[in-house]
Motif scaffolding. Sequence first.
Motif, mmCIF file in Angstrom:
data_model
loop_
_atom_site.group_PDB
_atom_site.id
_atom_site.type_symbol
_atom_site.label_atom_id
_atom_site.label_comp_id
_atom_site.label_asym_id
_atom_site.label_seq_id
_atom_site.Cartn_x
_atom_site.Cartn_y
_atom_site.Cartn_z
ATOM 1 N N GLY A 149 0.761 -1.191 -0.050
ATOM 2 C CA GLY A 149 -0.006 0.142 0.100
ATOM 3 C C GLY A 149 0.964 1.302 -0.087
ATOM 4 N N LEU A 150 0.047 2.329 -0.330
ATOM 5 C CA LEU A 150 0.948 3.831 -0.468
ATOM 6 C C LEU A 150 1.469 3.963 0.613
ATOM 7 N N GLY A 151 0.925 3.766 1.984
ATOM 8 C CA GLY A 151 1.393 4.143 3.424
ATOM 9 C C GLY A 151 2.659 3.667 3.532
ATOM 10 N N ILE A 187 5.011 12.897 -4.155
ATOM 11 C CA ILE A 187 4.472 13.249 -5.435
ATOM 12 C C ILE A 187 4.124 12.048 -5.903
ATOM 13 N N LEU A 188 2.909 11.750 -6.439
ATOM 14 C CA LEU A 188 2.580 10.337 -6.877
ATOM 15 C C LEU A 188 2.766 10.498 -8.613
ATOM 16 N N PRO A 189 3.612 9.983 -9.227
ATOM 17 C CA PRO A 189 3.992 10.292 -10.592
ATOM 18 C C PRO A 189 2.797 9.958 -11.577
ATOM 19 N N ASP A 190 1.855 9.196 -11.126
ATOM 20 C CA ASP A 190 0.522 9.183 -11.899
ATOM 21 C C ASP A 190 -0.205 10.531 -12.206
ATOM 22 N N ASP A 191 -0.104 11.384 -11.386
ATOM 23 C CA ASP A 191 -0.729 12.651 -11.325
ATOM 24 C C ASP A 191 0.056 13.555 -11.904
ATOM 25 N N ILE A 192 -0.328 13.817 -13.064
ATOM 26 C CA ILE A 192 0.356 15.132 -13.559
ATOM 27 C C ILE A 192 -0.500 16.235 -13.511
ATOM 28 N N TYR A 198 -10.822 7.986 -4.596
ATOM 29 C CA TYR A 198 -9.936 8.872 -3.901
ATOM 30 C C TYR A 198 -9.771 8.939 -2.495
ATOM 31 N N GLY A 199 -8.811 9.667 -1.946
ATOM 32 C CA GLY A 199 -8.996 9.929 -0.359
ATOM 33 C C GLY A 199 -9.834 11.164 -0.367
ATOM 34 N N CYS A 200 -10.694 11.293 0.746
ATOM 35 C CA CYS A 200 -11.698 12.380 0.804
ATOM 36 C C CYS A 200 -11.612 13.149 2.173
ATOM 37 N N GLU A 242 -10.199 7.222 3.342
ATOM 38 C CA GLU A 242 -9.774 6.512 1.814
ATOM 39 C C GLU A 242 -11.018 5.680 1.225
ATOM 40 N N LYS A 243 -11.171 6.233 0.055
ATOM 41 C CA LYS A 243 -12.077 5.469 -0.949
ATOM 42 C C LYS A 243 -13.602 5.231 -0.156
ATOM 43 N N PRO A 244 -14.233 6.410 0.019
ATOM 44 C CA PRO A 244 -15.362 6.301 0.878
ATOM 45 C C PRO A 244 -16.382 5.336 -0.075
ATOM 46 N N ILE A 259 -8.283 14.059 -2.309
ATOM 47 C CA ILE A 259 -6.680 14.331 -2.153
ATOM 48 C C ILE A 259 -6.231 13.794 -3.527
ATOM 49 N N ILE A 260 -5.305 14.632 -3.843
ATOM 50 C CA ILE A 260 -4.807 14.426 -5.210
ATOM 51 C C ILE A 260 -3.280 13.864 -4.728
ATOM 52 N N GLY A 261 -2.572 13.339 -5.824
ATOM 53 C CA GLY A 261 -0.967 12.890 -5.511
ATOM 54 C C GLY A 261 -0.100 13.796 -5.237
ATOM 55 N N ARG A 262 -0.349 14.835 -4.200
ATOM 56 C CA ARG A 262 0.754 15.966 -3.949
ATOM 57 C C ARG A 262 0.494 16.042 -2.408
ATOM 58 N N TYR A 263 1.575 15.857 -1.696
ATOM 59 C CA TYR A 263 1.509 16.153 -0.163
ATOM 60 C C TYR A 263 2.866 16.756 0.161
ATOM 61 N N ILE A 264 2.615 17.640 1.467
ATOM 62 C CA ILE A 264 3.771 17.812 2.110
ATOM 63 C C ILE A 264 3.721 17.580 3.587
ATOM 64 N N LEU A 310 -2.115 -0.837 3.493
ATOM 65 C CA LEU A 310 -1.848 0.425 4.313
ATOM 66 C C LEU A 310 -1.866 1.660 3.843
ATOM 67 N N GLN A 311 -2.722 2.480 4.082
ATOM 68 C CA GLN A 311 -3.129 3.599 3.386
ATOM 69 C C GLN A 311 -2.530 4.838 4.045
ATOM 70 N N LEU A 312 -1.914 5.720 3.167
ATOM 71 C CA LEU A 312 -1.105 7.063 3.633
ATOM 72 C C LEU A 312 -2.503 7.848 4.078
ATOM 73 N N THR A 313 -3.698 7.634 3.513
ATOM 74 C CA THR A 313 -4.638 8.400 4.268
ATOM 75 C C THR A 313 -5.011 8.263 5.716
ATOM 76 N N ASP A 314 -4.795 6.688 5.871
ATOM 77 C CA ASP A 314 -5.046 6.633 7.270
ATOM 78 C C ASP A 314 -4.135 7.190 8.442
HETATM 79 C C1 G1P Z 1 -4.030 7.165 -3.866
HETATM 80 C C2 G1P Z 1 -4.309 7.741 -2.597
HETATM 81 C C3 G1P Z 1 -5.597 8.357 -2.553
HETATM 82 C C4 G1P Z 1 -5.595 9.693 -3.399
HETATM 83 C C5 G1P Z 1 -5.184 9.257 -4.939
HETATM 84 C C6 G1P Z 1 -4.907 10.378 -5.754
HETATM 85 O O1 G1P Z 1 -4.938 6.548 -4.436
HETATM 86 O O2 G1P Z 1 -4.191 6.516 -1.691
HETATM 87 O O3 G1P Z 1 -5.692 8.937 -1.162
HETATM 88 O O4 G1P Z 1 -6.832 10.339 -3.665
HETATM 89 O O5 G1P Z 1 -4.168 8.432 -4.903
HETATM 90 O O6 G1P Z 1 -4.275 10.276 -6.977
HETATM 91 P P1 G1P Z 1 -4.743 5.453 -5.685
HETATM 92 O O7 G1P Z 1 -4.886 6.191 -6.922
HETATM 93 O O8 G1P Z 1 -3.227 4.858 -5.587
HETATM 94 O O9 G1P Z 1 -5.660 4.163 -5.573
#
Ligand code: G1P
Length: 292
Positions: free
Chosen positions: A111-113, A131-136, A172-174, A194-196, A207-212, A232-236
Amino acid sequence: MAFMKVRKAVFPAAGMGTRFLPATKATPKEMLPLVDKPLIQYGVEEAVAAGCEEIIIVTGRGKTTMEDHFDKSAELEASLEARGKTALLEVARSVSKLAKITYTRQAEALGLGHAVLQAKALVGDEPFAVILPDDIVDANVACMKQMVDAFNETQSSILGSEIVEGDAISAYGCLDCTPDANNPKLLAVKDMVEKPKPGTQPSQNAIIGRYILTPRIFEMLETITPGAGGELQLTDGIKALLQYEKVYGFTYEGKRHDAGDKLGFLKATVEFALKHDDLGPKFREWLKTFPI
Ligand code: G1P
């Protein structure tokens, strides 16, 4: 407390890229080219634009082409130099000079966490970007730079956020949040999920793939248990952080593309190609003649 500066950026890049099979069977999804640059390079350039000096990439099996990409390629450089291809030589060189990059591996996809936790020793006791590289994010001012500016004001964890309409929020994380009284771009976070399940979301703020994140996140990530999807979720982890510290959502300026998804990737390709200095005009002309 002394002023905290964001100097490091962590890139979780160990995922298997199943949404993009078969392309990602033997090629890391982070290396798929958006026009002429691999996805991860956009993220690294964004981190550098935000002032990050050290990049930490969390990789996994079959991902070594990422390391080769950011490494100096002596053979390629010698060949381009010998043939007088100075412009291309500059392109090749600039990639390996982007930043100091270190790699650590996530042995299991838990998991991301868990992925972010693998960077603990390399990050140490300081705030860091994720930075989650999928999110440009296509933006005039790099999205992470906007967030670093906000962090410099708040000195608290900040999560990139945007409105996602309807049930699509369930991917998404919400955030359960209220607008901040002082800064219209900030959201004071009360809770997050996470993912309601559709219909249970506390808001449409994703939440998008950018965090500090402040370094206490590592303690939190060490204690969380599997959450949504058994991961294991980063959101948690960030939700647990709320017991100790303020956390803000941040409404960034720019346009996000989900380039880890086939349709999102195609849309991003067309938009980035149209903006490309060399290719844009010719591509635009061709598109106009394309029968739809
Ligand atoms: C991850 C995070 C989620 C976030 C998302 C943004 O989810 O777990 O909280 O909203 O990235 O892209 P994933 O896309 O890996 O399912």
